[in-house]
Design a protein around this motif. Structure first.
Motif, PDB file in Angstrom:
ATOM      1  N   GLU A 160      26.543  56.704  -1.362  1.00 42.48           N
ATOM      2  CA  GLU A 160      25.678  56.946  -0.147  1.00 42.48           C
ATOM      3  C   GLU A 160      24.701  55.656   0.009  1.00 42.48           C
ATOM      4  N   SER A 161      24.378  54.982  -1.265  1.00 37.86           N
ATOM      5  CA  SER A 161      23.475  53.968  -0.920  1.00 37.86           C
ATOM      6  C   SER A 161      23.526  53.014  -2.041  1.00 37.86           C
ATOM      7  N   THR A 188      22.013  59.684 -10.362  1.00 39.85           N
ATOM      8  CA  THR A 188      21.857  61.045  -9.873  1.00 39.85           C
ATOM      9  C   THR A 188      22.206  61.052  -8.370  1.00 39.85           C
ATOM     10  N   GLN A 189      22.867  60.086  -7.946  1.00 41.76           N
ATOM     11  CA  GLN A 189      23.613  60.243  -6.707  1.00 41.76           C
ATOM     12  C   GLN A 189      24.648  61.051  -6.741  1.00 41.76           C
ATOM     13  N   THR A 190      24.969  61.692  -5.317  1.00 45.82           N
ATOM     14  CA  THR A 190      26.097  62.718  -5.265  1.00 45.82           C
ATOM     15  C   THR A 190      27.343  61.760  -5.720  1.00 45.82           C
ATOM     16  N   VAL A 191      28.099  62.539  -6.565  1.00 46.37           N
ATOM     17  CA  VAL A 191      29.501  62.042  -6.568  1.00 46.37           C
ATOM     18  C   VAL A 191      30.509  62.705  -5.890  1.00 46.37           C
ATOM     19  N   TYR A 211      25.618  57.333 -18.295  1.00 50.81           N
ATOM     20  CA  TYR A 211      24.885  56.268 -17.999  1.00 50.81           C
ATOM     21  C   TYR A 211      25.544  55.224 -17.238  1.00 50.81           C
ATOM     22  N   ASN A 212      25.366  54.823 -16.080  1.00 50.25           N
ATOM     23  CA  ASN A 212      25.794  53.638 -15.386  1.00 50.25           C
ATOM     24  C   ASN A 212      26.012  52.215 -16.372  1.00 50.25           C
ATOM     25  N   LEU A 213      27.211  51.661 -16.161  1.00 49.39           N
ATOM     26  CA  LEU A 213      27.494  50.582 -17.253  1.00 49.39           C
ATOM     27  C   LEU A 213      28.058  49.470 -15.953  1.00 49.39           C
ATOM     28  N   GLY A 214      27.102  48.520 -15.870  1.00 52.76           N
ATOM     29  CA  GLY A 214      27.450  47.552 -14.963  1.00 52.76           C
ATOM     30  C   GLY A 214      26.548  46.203 -15.329  1.00 52.76           C
ATOM     31  N   THR A 215      26.235  45.309 -14.373  1.00 53.09           N
ATOM     32  CA  THR A 215      25.126  44.278 -14.540  1.00 53.09           C
ATOM     33  C   THR A 215      24.160  44.320 -13.432  1.00 53.09           C
ATOM     34  N   ALA A 225      25.598  48.631  -9.480  1.00 52.35           N
ATOM     35  CA  ALA A 225      25.032  49.654 -10.319  1.00 52.35           C
ATOM     36  C   ALA A 225      23.700  49.398 -10.501  1.00 52.35           C
ATOM     37  N   ASP A 226      22.868  50.611 -10.776  1.00 44.35           N
ATOM     38  CA  ASP A 226      21.643  50.621 -11.209  1.00 44.35           C
ATOM     39  C   ASP A 226      21.851  51.175 -12.594  1.00 44.35           C
TER      40      ASP A 226
END
Length: 311
Positions: free
Chosen positions: A129-130, A136-139, A234-238, A277-278
Motif C-alpha cells: 500500500e506504500s 506492520t503493513q497489511t499483507v 523481520y523485513n530483510l532487504g537493504t 523494504a523498511d
C-alpha cells in the motif's frame, strides 16, 4: 560453549541460499549439518560436518534431531519460484507449507529447545500500500508462493504460541549473488552476454530491493544471537529501491556492452510492481547490510560471464 556443541541444522543446504548460510555459519564457528536433495558430490561438504541427502518430510529427520541436538534450525528448503507456484500450486503448497509444518512438528517432539528461523518472502505483501514497506503493513499476496509463505509464518507463530518453540521469520526481498541461476539479474546477464539485444519482461519501471546472499546469512546470524524469537517477523532487504531498467543499465555498464535494452510491457501474473523494504526493525537488533548493489552486481556479472563463456 565449545564448537562441537554449537550445532546448526540447515535445510535446503544444496540450494542457493542454503550454501551461503552453511558457509557463513561454519566460518562463525558453528558445526553445520545439512539436509538437501542433491547427491553428496553436489553438496557444500567443505562447510558441513555432516550431510544428509533426503527429501523432506522424512522420518529420518527424527533420528537426526535426536542424534545431533541442533541449537538452531535455519529452514532454507522449499520452492522459490512465483511462476512455478502459479502453474503448479499443489507442488508449491507441499514443498513450502507442508514441509515447514513437518519440520516444526519434528522439532516440537524431538528438539524443543532448538531455535527455528524461517526464510519467508516479501511476496506476502503483494503490491504494498506504500513504500518503504514496514512489517506492520497489511499483507496481500498475489501469488500462491506468497500465500504459502504467509501460511508458513503463521505456522511458526502457532508453534511458538502453543508449544513454546523459539521461532522467527525473515521476509527476504530480492536475493542475489553468485550461484543464482534464475530470476531477473540472471535473466539480464545471460541475455546480455549471449544475445545482441536485451528484451526483458515488464516496463522497466518495476522496482525491487536487492539483498546479497552474504548479507542474508549475516542477518540470520544476528537474529540467532539477538532476536527474542517469539514468532516475530523481520523485513530483510537493504532499504534501497532500484528499477529493473536501472539494474539492467548497471549490468550493461559492468559488461561494457552497448546492448539495446527493450521491455515487452507484460508483467507476469503474481509479480508485484514495486518493492522497497523498511529494515529498521532488523537494524534495531544489530543488522546492517554491507554489500553495495553496484559492487554486488559487478561480482555477479563476472561470475555469470565465467559460467556462460568461461572467461
Amino acid at each position: 560453549m565449545s564448537v562441537s556443541n554449537k550445532v546448526a541444522l540447515v535445510t535446503g543446504v544444496t540450494g542457493f541460499l542454503g550454501r551461503y548460510v552453511a558457509r557463513y555459519f561454519s566460518e562463525q564457528g558453528w558445526s553445520v549439518i545439512g539436509i538437501g536433495t542433491s547427491p553428496p558430490e553436489n553438496a557444500p561438504l567443505a562447510n558441513l560436518t555432516k550431510y544428509y541427502c533426503l527429501k523432506l518430510p522424512n522420518s529420518n529427520l527424527h533420528e537426526i534431531l535426536q542424534e545431533r541436538s541442533p541449537l538452531i534450525c535455519i529452514h532454507c528448503a522449499g520452492r522459490a519460484s512465483v511462476g512455478l507456484s502459479v502453474s503448479e500450486p499443489a507442488s508449491d503448497f507441499y514443498t513450502n507449507s507442508i514441509v515447514t509444518f513437518e519440520v516444526l512438528n519434528a522439532l516440537r517432539i524431538y528438539s524443543p529447545k532448538c531455535k527455528f528461523i524461517f526464510l519467508s518472502s516479501a511476496a506476502i505483501y503483494g503490491n504494498p500500500e506504500s513504500l518503504p514497506v514496514r512489517e506492520t503493513q497489511t499483507v496481500a499476496p498475489i501469488s500462491p508462493y506468497g500465500f504459502h509463505k504467509l501460511m508458513c509464518e503463521q505456522l511458526c507463530l502457532e508453534f511458538t504460541k502453543i508449544y513454546g518453540l523459539s521461532t522467527a521469520s525473515l521476509r527476504i526481498f530480492s536475493a542475489y549473488g553468485p550461484g543464482l541461476r534464475r530470476q531477473v539479474l540472471w535473466d539480464i546477464c545471460q541475455k546480455a552476454i549471449t544475445q545482441s539485444s536485451l528484451l526483458l519482461q515488464g516496463t522497466g519501471e518495476e522496482s525491487r530491493d536487492f539483498i546479497h546472499a552474504l548479507d542474508i546469512a549475516k542477518a540470520l546470524s544476528v537474529v540467532v544471537e539477538s532476536a527474542p524469537m517469539e514468532g516475530e517477523i523481520y523485513n530483510l532487504g537493504t532499504g534501497r529501491e532500484v528499477t529493473i531498467s536501472e539494474l539492467a543499465t548497471m549490468v550493461l555498464e559492468s559488461l561494457e556492452q552497448n546492448c539495446q535494452l527493450q521491455f515487452d510491457g507484460v508483467v507476469p501474473i503474481g509479480n508485484p510492481l514495486n518493492w522497497q523494504a523498511d529494515i529498521s526493525k532488523l537494524k534495531s537488533i544489530g543488522f546492517t547490510p554491507t554489500v553495495e548493489l553496484e559492487r554486488g552486481v559487478k561480482t555477479f556479472v563476472n561470475w555469470c560471464r565465467a559460467e556462460l563463456v568461461g572467461v
